[in-house]
Design a protein around this motif. Structure first.
Motif, PDB file in Angstrom:
ATOM      1  N   ARG A   1       1.484   9.275 -11.795  1.00 30.21           N
ATOM      2  CA  ARG A   1       0.031   9.393 -11.814  1.00 30.21           C
ATOM      3  C   ARG A   1      -0.422  10.105 -10.552  1.00 30.21           C
ATOM      4  O   ARG A   1       0.234  10.039  -9.524  1.00 30.21           O
ATOM      5  N   GLU A  19      -6.630   4.956  -5.058  1.00 32.51           N
ATOM      6  CA  GLU A  19      -5.545   5.119  -6.030  1.00 32.51           C
ATOM      7  C   GLU A  19      -4.198   4.765  -5.413  1.00 32.51           C
ATOM      8  O   GLU A  19      -3.345   4.180  -6.075  1.00 32.51           O
ATOM      9  N   TYR A  52      -1.651   1.726  -6.542  1.00 32.95           N
ATOM     10  CA  TYR A  52      -0.200   1.869  -6.749  1.00 32.95           C
ATOM     11  C   TYR A  52       0.549   0.820  -5.938  1.00 32.95           C
ATOM     12  O   TYR A  52       1.483   0.190  -6.430  1.00 32.95           O
ATOM     13  N   ASN A  98       0.823  14.214  -8.030  1.00 32.66           N
ATOM     14  CA  ASN A  98       1.392  13.153  -8.847  1.00 32.66           C
ATOM     15  C   ASN A  98       2.507  12.480  -8.058  1.00 32.66           C
ATOM     16  O   ASN A  98       3.244  13.145  -7.331  1.00 32.66           O
TER      17      ASN A  98
END
Length: 154
Positions: free
Chosen positions: A25, A32, A36, A64
């Motif tokens: 991702r 973000e 994770y 990513n």
């Protein structure tokens, strides 16, 4: 060569994947990256809530996640991480850029002087290697974090 001389051996090396940890991702914000950390890193068998952990997230050219690497596990309030241990996997993994992350078990994400010094050294090394250090994020408690990029320190 005499019979008492020893011969040092050299080895063929390879980088190998350990296990899949989910779909790749993009990481476009510290939130973000923290997500994770909470979903993946905190669920690894080696993770201890009461110890500091330094982890490198390897990113491709679209940001990513290509993988992550556990750099070091420390104590309640410190964790040693040498630049070669942080940047080695970045180079071996052919990452375009990387995120350096570590947690503070105390819950306070405020960076220490050692955190500032490490960030500066790693960023200088990354620049020499032409690899972008996307951020250094310190994880605290209850979704709190400190981003060196957001603070303008990177």
């Amino acid at each position: 060569m005499t019979s008492t001389d020893t011969v040092e051996q050299s080895y063929e090396l390879k980088l190998t994947r350990v296990r899949e940890v989910g779909a790749s991702r993009p990481i476009t914000s510290p939130e973000e990256a923290v997500s994770y950390w909470n979903e993946v890193i905190k669920n690894r068998s080696w993770f201890h809530l009461t110890r500091e952990h330094v982890v490198t997230l390897l990113l491709d050219n679209r940001r990513n996640i290509a993988g992550h690497h556990l750099v070091s596990i420390g104590t309640l309030n410190e964790c040693h991480a040498h630049p070669r241990d942080i940047l080695g996997p970045v180079i071996c993994g052919a990452a375009h850029s990387f995120l350096l992350m570590h947690n503070h078990p105390s819950g306070d994400p405020s960076p220490s002087q050692a955190d500032h010094s490490l960030t500066k050294r790693i960023n200088e090394g990354a620049n020499l290697l032409c690899v972008e250090m996307a951020d250094h994020i310190v994880i605290g408690a209850q979704k709190r974090y400190f981003s060196f990029r957001e603070a303008g320190l990177l």
